[in-house]
Design an enzyme around this catalytic site. Sequence first.
Site: not given
Lengths: 323, 323
Positions: B227, B258, B267
């Site tokens: 991430h 967001c 991600n």
Amino acid sequence: MSSTSHDGSRPLPMTVPAQGLPTSVTIYEVGPRDGLQNEKTIVPVEVKAEFVARLLSAGLPVVEATSFVHPKWVPQLADAAELIPMLGSGGRACPVLVPNERGLDRALELGMERIAIFGSATETFAQKNLNRSLDGQLEMFEPTVARALEAGMDVRAYVSMCFGDPWEGAVPVEQVVTVGKRLLDLGASQLSLGDTIGVATPGHVTALLEAFGDAGIGCDRLAMHFHDTYGQALANTYSALRSGVTTYDASAGGLGGCPYAKSATGNLATEDLVWMLDGLGIDHGVDLGAVVETSVWMAGELGRPSPSAVVRALGGAPLDSPA
Amino acid sequence: MSSTSHDGSRPLPMTVPAQGLPTSVTIYEVGPRDGLQNEKTIVPVEVKAEFVARLLSAGLPVVEATSFVHPKWVPQLADAAELIPMLGSGGRACPVLVPNERGLDRALELGMERIAIFGSATETFAQKNLNRSLDGQLEMFEPTVARALEAGMDVRAYVSMCFGDPWEGAVPVEQVVTVGKRLLDLGASQLSLGDTIGVATPGHVTALLEAFGDAGIGCDRLAMHFHDTYGQALANTYSALRSGVTTYDASAGGLGGCPYAKSATGNLATEDLVWMLDGLGIDHGVDLGAVVETSVWMAGELGRPSPSAVVRALGGAPLDSPA
């Protein structure tokens, strides 16, 4: 060794060094110059002075303060001569960009100790940016650098378009080495190798640094200047760390290109770099929290959020909340 | 070998391989599942079907389509049973997440060929996410995996919180290896090692992969799932490539968090990964332009810009303009 935690401490990556990397690096902060020069908003000189002061106070060892370029070309930095005296005694140690002898005259008048010149690795960008040929730019720099050295100044040389050029496409590494070597021969103490349009990838970084090494120019005379246009800046930094480079240009908050514009061309964010260095256990001397707070404040001045991932993640949330 | 150019071709990085990296990798696309599950907007099932179809058509070899989790927990994916038949004959080959035996029942009814289970490397997250202990989650997975294998399904196992946990802080690599080994022992064919909160840095990645290697679990059974919360995902990917990992989870357009929220947890964007792989000359089989177009379209459906740097840079600008 710390990590994101719920105990009230600031989230930090766990420190796990990687083999073969430098133990410390110098972050060369370019936000006030390269950052603000490329922002649409023209920031008041008082705000710039506070910006530089806060960055120095956060532990950034070098903060390039402004540029003595003609206001016609860079109206954002037209207040350079006004800014420097506002920085106090430390201001003269901040490097300033000078495009030519007239810029040098202005820097000398203010007693500056360090200048930077801005060259191009490609013929087309030399024409577009300086209205000179590749050879012509070096002829233009020669008296500027000579006079700066005579005055006891340190001279850094930017080399732009080191990985690709919007007009010429791929730029051969040999061409970059040739231009870089000539700038060092003029008397520059350090080259800052710029990925001006953000097209570098990690293998290309390794190849360029190897080509410099083959020409007898070691990492001790090189800095890397990555832009994050395609999200590659930090991967490229990791690649350069593996090659042994110990100076990295970065811009607080990723200033230098609006992320919401169609072509975002911002500099590597200082905070994202510091985060990775912290994780790798590489010393840098910078207080991450202080830089984040500075970038949050500057984002307010510019009226838009910071493009830095670390600033977005830490800047608004309480420091003890999970990321 | 091509690069950003003004001749009308799409800008691409110059291809310069780095030594010791894999020659090809598998991109495991998680946008429709991990991405959409973490978006506020609930996307209509027809849009999801088109999304999956476009990703498959862009050359992504694996597209995790949805999750058979209870709609109460993930309302975004409540239409899983409706979506799968809309994907046509290829739909059954798309992996789907199943949390437990009830989820498996639904997947079996639809004739799915591949499932994924979602475990935790930490006690606290196992409690928070599954309401089970670390041991308890493995007991829960055991009959699920056994029945899936009996039915001829392939089983992938996610391991979340592999680098840090919001409650426990740093997660020891040995703990991740222990959990991962038990999931493989149950019968999973591959572990996807997740940096769920984005705190991994490159040295930590190397250390975790070495710990797996020391336990006899090679990179052929591992995938990395990064991430980009702190901007480290691509640097971590480069580190994992150096260790030999050949499967990477990514989300088209960086869906899954967001970027304008206070804590962005998206991600790794498929496009940013593809760009780096192209630069490194590593085969992946994905049409970058087609994925960018898909993400631009999906951004329109979600009503917000994509957080992917490559999508921002290429998505709106004419393909022949300088970056």
